[in-house]
Write a protein that holds these residues in place. Sequence first.
Motif, PDB file in Angstrom:
ATOM      1  N   THR A 179       0.834  -1.210   0.000  1.00 22.56           N
ATOM      2  CA  THR A 179       0.000   0.000   0.000  1.00 22.56           C
ATOM      3  C   THR A 179       0.864   1.253   0.000  1.00 22.56           C
ATOM      4  O   THR A 179       0.601   2.210  -0.752  1.00 22.56           O
ATOM      5  N   ARG A 180       1.904   1.284   0.845  1.00 23.22           N
ATOM      6  CA  ARG A 180       2.796   2.444   0.881  1.00 23.22           C
ATOM      7  C   ARG A 180       3.532   2.598  -0.445  1.00 23.22           C
ATOM      8  O   ARG A 180       3.701   3.713  -0.953  1.00 23.22           O
ATOM      9  N   TYR A 181       3.969   1.478  -1.006  1.00 21.51           N
ATOM     10  CA  TYR A 181       4.670   1.517  -2.290  1.00 21.51           C
ATOM     11  C   TYR A 181       3.780   2.126  -3.377  1.00 21.51           C
ATOM     12  O   TYR A 181       4.194   3.043  -4.097  1.00 21.51           O
ATOM     13  N   ARG A 182       2.546   1.648  -3.484  1.00 18.32           N
ATOM     14  CA  ARG A 182       1.660   2.130  -4.547  1.00 18.32           C
ATOM     15  C   ARG A 182       1.250   3.588  -4.328  1.00 18.32           C
ATOM     16  O   ARG A 182       1.110   4.343  -5.303  1.00 18.32           O
ATOM     17  N   ALA A 183       1.090   3.988  -3.084  1.00 16.29           N
ATOM     18  CA  ALA A 183       0.766   5.388  -2.818  1.00 16.29           C
ATOM     19  C   ALA A 183       1.894   6.297  -3.285  1.00 16.29           C
ATOM     20  O   ALA A 183       1.655   7.379  -3.839  1.00 16.29           O
ATOM     21  N   ALA A 184       3.127   5.862  -3.091  1.00 15.84           N
ATOM     22  CA  ALA A 184       4.279   6.658  -3.527  1.00 15.84           C
ATOM     23  C   ALA A 184       4.389   6.684  -5.047  1.00 15.84           C
ATOM     24  O   ALA A 184       4.709   7.716  -5.640  1.00 15.84           O
ATOM     25  N   VAL A 185       4.127   5.544  -5.691  1.00 15.83           N
ATOM     26  CA  VAL A 185       4.162   5.500  -7.156  1.00 15.83           C
ATOM     27  C   VAL A 185       3.079   6.396  -7.739  1.00 15.83           C
ATOM     28  O   VAL A 185       3.283   7.065  -8.764  1.00 15.83           O
ATOM     29  N   ASP A 186       1.940   6.447  -7.082  1.00 14.64           N
ATOM     30  CA  ASP A 186       0.825   7.271  -7.546  1.00 14.64           C
ATOM     31  C   ASP A 186       1.135   8.763  -7.422  1.00 14.64           C
ATOM     32  O   ASP A 186       0.668   9.572  -8.235  1.00 14.64           O
ATOM     33  N   ASP A 187       1.941   9.116  -6.440  1.00 17.37           N
ATOM     34  CA  ASP A 187       2.306  10.515  -6.227  1.00 17.37           C
ATOM     35  C   ASP A 187       3.163  11.023  -7.392  1.00 17.37           C
ATOM     36  O   ASP A 187       4.120  10.361  -7.805  1.00 17.37           O
ATOM     37  N   GLY A 188       2.828  12.179  -7.909  1.00 15.87           N
ATOM     38  CA  GLY A 188       3.538  12.688  -9.085  1.00 15.87           C
ATOM     39  C   GLY A 188       5.023  12.862  -8.867  1.00 15.87           C
ATOM     40  O   GLY A 188       5.831  12.478  -9.726  1.00 15.87           O
ATOM     41  N   HIS A 189       5.429  13.410  -7.731  1.00 17.78           N
ATOM     42  CA  HIS A 189       6.853  13.655  -7.481  1.00 17.78           C
ATOM     43  C   HIS A 189       7.602  12.361  -7.189  1.00 17.78           C
ATOM     44  O   HIS A 189       8.599  12.048  -7.844  1.00 17.78           O
ATOM     45  N   ALA A 190       7.108  11.601  -6.207  1.00 16.31           N
ATOM     46  CA  ALA A 190       7.795  10.353  -5.830  1.00 16.31           C
ATOM     47  C   ALA A 190       7.741   9.329  -6.956  1.00 16.31           C
ATOM     48  O   ALA A 190       8.733   8.657  -7.258  1.00 16.31           O
ATOM     49  N   GLY A 191       6.562   9.204  -7.579  1.00 15.93           N
ATOM     50  CA  GLY A 191       6.435   8.247  -8.674  1.00 15.93           C
ATOM     51  C   GLY A 191       7.293   8.613  -9.863  1.00 15.93           C
ATOM     52  O   GLY A 191       7.900   7.745 -10.498  1.00 15.93           O
ATOM     53  N   GLY A 192       7.372   9.916 -10.158  1.00 19.32           N
ATOM     54  CA  GLY A 192       8.231  10.356 -11.260  1.00 19.32           C
ATOM     55  C   GLY A 192       9.690  10.059 -10.990  1.00 19.32           C
ATOM     56  O   GLY A 192      10.443   9.681 -11.902  1.00 19.32           O
ATOM     57  N   ALA A 193      10.105  10.199  -9.716  1.00 21.21           N
ATOM     58  CA  ALA A 193      11.486   9.892  -9.351  1.00 21.21           C
ATOM     59  C   ALA A 193      11.776   8.406  -9.549  1.00 21.21           C
ATOM     60  O   ALA A 193      12.855   8.025 -10.029  1.00 21.21           O
ATOM     61  N   LEU A 194      10.814   7.548  -9.194  1.00 25.92           N
ATOM     62  CA  LEU A 194      11.017   6.110  -9.366  1.00 25.92           C
ATOM     63  C   LEU A 194      11.122   5.747 -10.840  1.00 25.92           C
ATOM     64  O   LEU A 194      11.910   4.874 -11.214  1.00 25.92           O
ATOM     65  N   VAL A 195      10.336   6.385 -11.685  1.00 23.35           N
ATOM     66  CA  VAL A 195      10.428   6.126 -13.124  1.00 23.35           C
ATOM     67  C   VAL A 195      11.835   6.423 -13.631  1.00 23.35           C
ATOM     68  O   VAL A 195      12.422   5.641 -14.392  1.00 23.35           O
ATOM     69  N   LYS A 196      12.398   7.535 -13.215  1.00 22.94           N
ATOM     70  CA  LYS A 196      13.754   7.884 -13.640  1.00 22.94           C
ATOM     71  C   LYS A 196      14.765   6.853 -13.155  1.00 22.94           C
ATOM     72  O   LYS A 196      15.681   6.462 -13.881  1.00 22.94           O
ATOM     73  N   ILE A 197      14.603   6.405 -11.910  1.00 19.81           N
ATOM     74  CA  ILE A 197      15.516   5.417 -11.339  1.00 19.81           C
ATOM     75  C   ILE A 197      15.431   4.099 -12.094  1.00 19.81           C
ATOM     76  O   ILE A 197      16.451   3.516 -12.485  1.00 19.81           O
ATOM     77  N   THR A 198      14.216   3.609 -12.306  1.00 20.94           N
ATOM     78  CA  THR A 198      14.067   2.304 -12.955  1.00 20.94           C
ATOM     79  C   THR A 198      14.442   2.363 -14.433  1.00 20.94           C
ATOM     80  O   THR A 198      15.021   1.406 -14.965  1.00 20.94           O
ATOM     81  N   ASP A 199      14.149   3.469 -15.097  1.00 16.35           N
ATOM     82  CA  ASP A 199      14.565   3.614 -16.500  1.00 16.35           C
ATOM     83  C   ASP A 199      16.094   3.559 -16.607  1.00 16.35           C
ATOM     84  O   ASP A 199      16.642   2.954 -17.532  1.00 16.35           O
ATOM     85  N   ARG A 200      16.765   4.198 -15.665  1.00 16.43           N
ATOM     86  CA  ARG A 200      18.226   4.202 -15.663  1.00 16.43           C
ATOM     87  C   ARG A 200      18.779   2.795 -15.443  1.00 16.43           C
ATOM     88  O   ARG A 200      19.738   2.366 -16.098  1.00 16.43           O
TER      89      ARG A 200
END
Length: 210
Positions: free
Chosen positions: A113-134
């Motif tokens: 639940t905490r993981y998905r809430a963070a992914v849903d958040d524009g700032h935190a989720g956007g940061a994870l996208v950059k990390i995983t893409d890298r």
Amino acid sequence: MGFEGIPSRAFAFYEGLSADNSRDYWHEHKEVYDSSVREPMLALLGELEDEFGEAKLFRPQRDTRFAKDKSPYKTYQGVTVGAGGTVGYYLQLEAGGLFLGAGFHAFDSAETTRYRAAVDDGHAGGALVKITDRLVKDGFELVGERVKTRPRGYPADHPRIELLRHRSLGAERRVPKSKVRGRKALTVVRDDWRLLRPLVDWLLEHVAKG
């Protein structure tokens, strides 16, 4: 004693164990396991401990109580370095080389639940996208338990729906034994764990907190 490398006998030991996973094989080659697998791995982890934390070397015996496969031994030596809660780094020595990665495995729904809430958040989720893409660009594969369609409560067209599908998340890759001769193994593990650190830090901030 510092790390001097993983002997070729370590890889040969697991090739043999994969072919003959029996107690007879194990006891006949116990000295090889101790000197060529366990001791070098402990030395390797000792050189990484100051930077990444204390490691746990898993026992070589399998828990077969509830398994259909009753072979008694793991065909790899596993290691985990817990950064916090269920978040951490991991490493395996196996017949073909090294297998390493990092991430989190959810042991309760609160973590997911905490993981998905963070992914849903524009700032935190956007940061994870950059990390995983890298990480994918660097040759890692994203892994983890996932739902087949979409998690309840999130739209199918969510911009980060693929990450939201995860119940747990990790990034990992295999490195062939030809690339981990001698002290190269230490360099490979250290460099890859450093590449994985942004993922671990993100997970510590958004998932591991209670």
